[in-house]
Scaffold this motif. Structure first.
Motif, short mmCIF file in Angstrom:
data_model
loop_
_atom_site.label_atom_id
_atom_site.label_comp_id
_atom_site.label_asym_id
_atom_site.label_seq_id
_atom_site.Cartn_x
_atom_site.Cartn_y
_atom_site.Cartn_z
N ARG A 160 -10.96 7.19 -22.84
CA ARG A 160 -11.76 7.84 -21.80
C ARG A 160 -11.72 7.10 -20.46
NH1 ARG A 160 -15.68 5.89 -25.45
NH2 ARG A 160 -16.95 4.15 -24.64
N HIS A 161 -11.16 5.89 -20.45
CA HIS A 161 -11.11 5.10 -19.22
C HIS A 161 -9.80 5.27 -18.45
CE1 HIS A 161 -14.74 3.20 -20.59
NE2 HIS A 161 -14.13 2.74 -21.68
N HIS A 162 -8.76 5.81 -19.10
CA HIS A 162 -7.44 5.88 -18.48
C HIS A 162 -6.89 7.30 -18.59
CE1 HIS A 162 -7.85 1.60 -19.85
NE2 HIS A 162 -7.73 1.47 -18.54
N SER A 163 -6.76 7.95 -17.43
CA SER A 163 -6.38 9.37 -17.42
C SER A 163 -4.91 9.60 -17.11
CB SER A 163 -7.24 10.13 -16.40
OG SER A 163 -7.14 9.53 -15.12
N GLY A 164 -4.15 8.53 -16.85
CA GLY A 164 -2.72 8.70 -16.61
C GLY A 164 -2.33 8.38 -15.18
N VAL A 165 -1.06 8.03 -14.99
CA VAL A 165 -0.59 7.59 -13.68
C VAL A 165 -0.59 8.70 -12.65
CG1 VAL A 165 0.84 5.73 -14.58
CG2 VAL A 165 1.80 8.02 -14.37
N GLU A 166 -0.57 9.96 -13.10
CA GLU A 166 -0.50 11.03 -12.12
C GLU A 166 -1.77 11.10 -11.29
OE1 GLU A 166 -0.49 11.44 -15.31
OE2 GLU A 166 -2.09 12.80 -15.92
N THR A 167 -2.88 10.50 -11.76
CA THR A 167 -4.13 10.53 -11.01
C THR A 167 -4.27 9.31 -10.11
OG1 THR A 167 -5.33 9.39 -12.77
CG2 THR A 167 -5.25 11.78 -12.87
N ALA A 168 -3.36 8.35 -10.22
CA ALA A 168 -3.46 7.15 -9.40
C ALA A 168 -2.99 7.45 -7.98
CB ALA A 168 -2.60 6.02 -9.99
N ALA A 169 -3.57 6.74 -7.02
CA ALA A 169 -3.20 6.95 -5.62
C ALA A 169 -1.76 6.51 -5.38
CB ALA A 169 -4.15 6.18 -4.72
N SER A 170 -1.11 7.15 -4.42
CA SER A 170 0.24 6.77 -4.06
C SER A 170 0.21 5.47 -3.25
CB SER A 170 0.89 7.87 -3.21
OG SER A 170 0.25 7.96 -1.96
N ASP A 171 1.38 4.84 -3.09
CA ASP A 171 1.47 3.64 -2.27
C ASP A 171 0.92 3.91 -0.87
OD1 ASP A 171 2.57 2.14 -4.24
OD2 ASP A 171 4.62 2.14 -3.45
N ALA A 172 1.34 5.02 -0.28
CA ALA A 172 0.92 5.32 1.09
C ALA A 172 -0.60 5.47 1.18
CB ALA A 172 1.61 6.59 1.57
N GLU A 173 -1.19 6.16 0.19
CA GLU A 173 -2.64 6.35 0.20
C GLU A 173 -3.38 5.03 0.03
OE1 GLU A 173 -2.91 10.82 -1.77
OE2 GLU A 173 -2.76 9.06 -3.07
N VAL A 174 -2.87 4.19 -0.87
CA VAL A 174 -3.53 2.90 -1.10
C VAL A 174 -3.47 2.02 0.14
CG1 VAL A 174 -3.34 0.73 -2.38
CG2 VAL A 174 -3.23 2.90 -3.59
N LEU A 175 -2.29 1.92 0.73
CA LEU A 175 -2.13 1.04 1.88
C LEU A 175 -2.85 1.57 3.10
CD1 LEU A 175 1.61 0.11 1.32
CD2 LEU A 175 -0.39 -1.31 0.89
N ALA A 176 -3.00 2.90 3.18
CA ALA A 176 -3.71 3.49 4.31
C ALA A 176 -5.19 3.12 4.29
CB ALA A 176 -3.55 5.01 4.31
N ARG A 177 -5.71 2.81 3.10
CA ARG A 177 -7.13 2.44 2.97
C ARG A 177 -7.40 1.02 3.42
NH1 ARG A 177 -7.45 4.64 -3.17
NH2 ARG A 177 -7.23 6.87 -2.74
N LEU A 178 -6.36 0.20 3.47
CA LEU A 178 -6.57 -1.19 3.84
C LEU A 178 -6.85 -1.32 5.34
CD1 LEU A 178 -3.75 -3.03 1.84
CD2 LEU A 178 -6.14 -2.76 1.21
N GLN A 179 -7.88 -2.06 5.68
CA GLN A 179 -8.17 -2.34 7.08
C GLN A 179 -7.06 -3.24 7.64
OE1 GLN A 179 -10.71 -1.00 8.88
NE2 GLN A 179 -11.10 0.24 7.04
N PRO A 180 -6.77 -3.16 8.94
CA PRO A 180 -5.72 -4.00 9.53
C PRO A 180 -5.91 -5.49 9.23
CG PRO A 180 -6.39 -2.32 11.08
CD PRO A 180 -7.32 -2.21 9.92
N PHE A 181 -7.15 -5.96 9.23
CA PHE A 181 -7.40 -7.38 8.95
C PHE A 181 -7.00 -7.72 7.52
CE2 PHE A 181 -10.19 -10.73 7.29
CZ PHE A 181 -9.87 -11.77 8.16
N THR A 182 -7.39 -6.86 6.56
CA THR A 182 -7.04 -7.11 5.16
C THR A 182 -5.54 -7.04 4.95
OG1 THR A 182 -9.15 -6.12 4.47
CG2 THR A 182 -7.45 -6.37 2.78
N LEU A 183 -4.88 -6.09 5.61
CA LEU A 183 -3.43 -5.97 5.49
C LEU A 183 -2.74 -7.22 6.04
CD1 LEU A 183 -0.99 -4.27 4.72
CD2 LEU A 183 -1.12 -3.18 6.96
#
Length: 343
Positions: free
Chosen positions: A144-167
């Protein structure tokens, strides 16, 4: 465009910032563009490993407790990928597993429904949990904790969430980390702790991109330019080894793993397993292993190396990871020419 050489921060400024409370230092770093990355790189070369890790953790996570940077946590929920140590209890289910090598951890097994299935428990010799990976485990057997890789965010989506300072801090961490790992003057204890920390952090997809930038299977990745300094360092290390230049940091590690201790090699393997939750990194790792396979064979047959290298092929990257590549990875094996090499 081409990335300019990273400026060298004044040692006095690094010392001054390190005397400040970490929250005040962060506020000061945010005032000047380019300073955060330079500061973090300098930390890894000038401070004891424990202090460098503590500062890096705070800059990425906002606390001294390792966790995925802000915006990164969700990308790893699709697949478990828990890395097992020898002796851990794991489960195989003939009903759910795609082949006999597929298995899941005890926690995922307890959180999924296998009533009436053909399953058994066994003691692991290593590997990672396949729960959530549809190439290895049928979705109806996911916990019930793991629904599969198709629900995981893409690289672009993940990196877009990072603030410039964190990046910027992440780029600095990966550059400083890579330089430490390639510096033969650093102790085994420092390098082992550095790998353990990056594994604990599961540092964001930039870690996988940085390891493979410039190498086999690395296409046009989001923010790949952030890893070019790391790739250049790997190439320089490859030339220092007296052979063909390594095209990426991962290629450098694979080419020289016969010369590192078993304990450090195992820690690197734990890092690779952690990063394999990202399917893109998993494919790039496979491409690197295929590219280096002729060298693996050459090293195994070389009497001068055999005495200092791994005595058990199962402890090498090739021996341990080949079994992890299933499903659509078979196509990559064929396209990259692995099967003819094995025949």
């Amino acid at each position: 465009g081409a990335r300019t050489a990273m400026a060298v921060i004044d040692a006095g400024l690094v010392s001054h910032l390190c005397t400040l409370p970490k929250a005040e230092a962060v506020a000061a770093l945010k005032l000047q563009s380019g300073l955060p990355e330079q500061f973090v790189v300098a930390l890894w070369s000038s401070l004891p490993i424990g202090d460098a890790i503590e500062w890096s953790t705070f800059l990425l996570c906002g606390s001294t407790t390792p966790c995925a940077p802000v915006g990164e946590g969700a990308q790893r929920r699709g697949v478990c990928g828990m890395v097992w140590r020898a002796g851990d209890t794991v489960y195989h289910c003939r009903t759910c597993g795609m082949d006999p090598s597929c298995a899941i951890c005890a926690e995922c097994f307890g959180s999924s429904d296998h009533e009436g299935h053909d399953y058994w428990m066994f003691s692991s010799g290593g590997g990672c949990c396949d729960c959530g990976d549809a190439e290895a485990w049928r979705p109806e057997g996911f916990c019930r904790h793991h629904s599969g890789v198709e629900t995981a965010a893409s690289d672009a989506e993940v990196l877009a969430r990072l603030q410039p300072f964190t990046l910027a801090c992440t780029e600095g961490v990966l550059t400083g980390w890579a330089r430490l790992m390639l510096d033969r003057r650093r102790t085994l204890a420092d390098q082992t702790r550095a790998v353990q920390w990056l594994t604990e952090l599961a540092a964001c997809r930039l870690a996988g991109i940085a390891l493979t930038a410039g190498g086999s299977g690395a296409g046009s990745q989001p923010h790949e330019q952030a890893a070019q300094d790391v790739a250049s360092g790997a190439a320089a290390a490859g030339r220092a080894e007296g052979g063909e230049p390594s095209t990426s940091l991962l290629a450098c590690f694979l080419r020289t793993e016969v010369r590192v201790t078993r304990s450090l090699r195992e820690e690197l393997h734990r890092l690779y397993f952690e990063l394999m939750r990202d399917c893109d990194f998993k494919e790039r790792l496979l491409c690197h292993i295929i590219e280096q396979y002729p060298l693996f064979v050459q090293q195994a047959l070389d009497p001068a190396i055999a005495g200092e290298g791994p005595t058990d092929s199962a402890t090498t990257t090739f021996g341990k990871f080949t079994v992890q590549f299933k499903g659509n990875m078979v196509r990559t094996m064929v396209e990259k020419g692995l099967l003819p090499m094995l025949l």
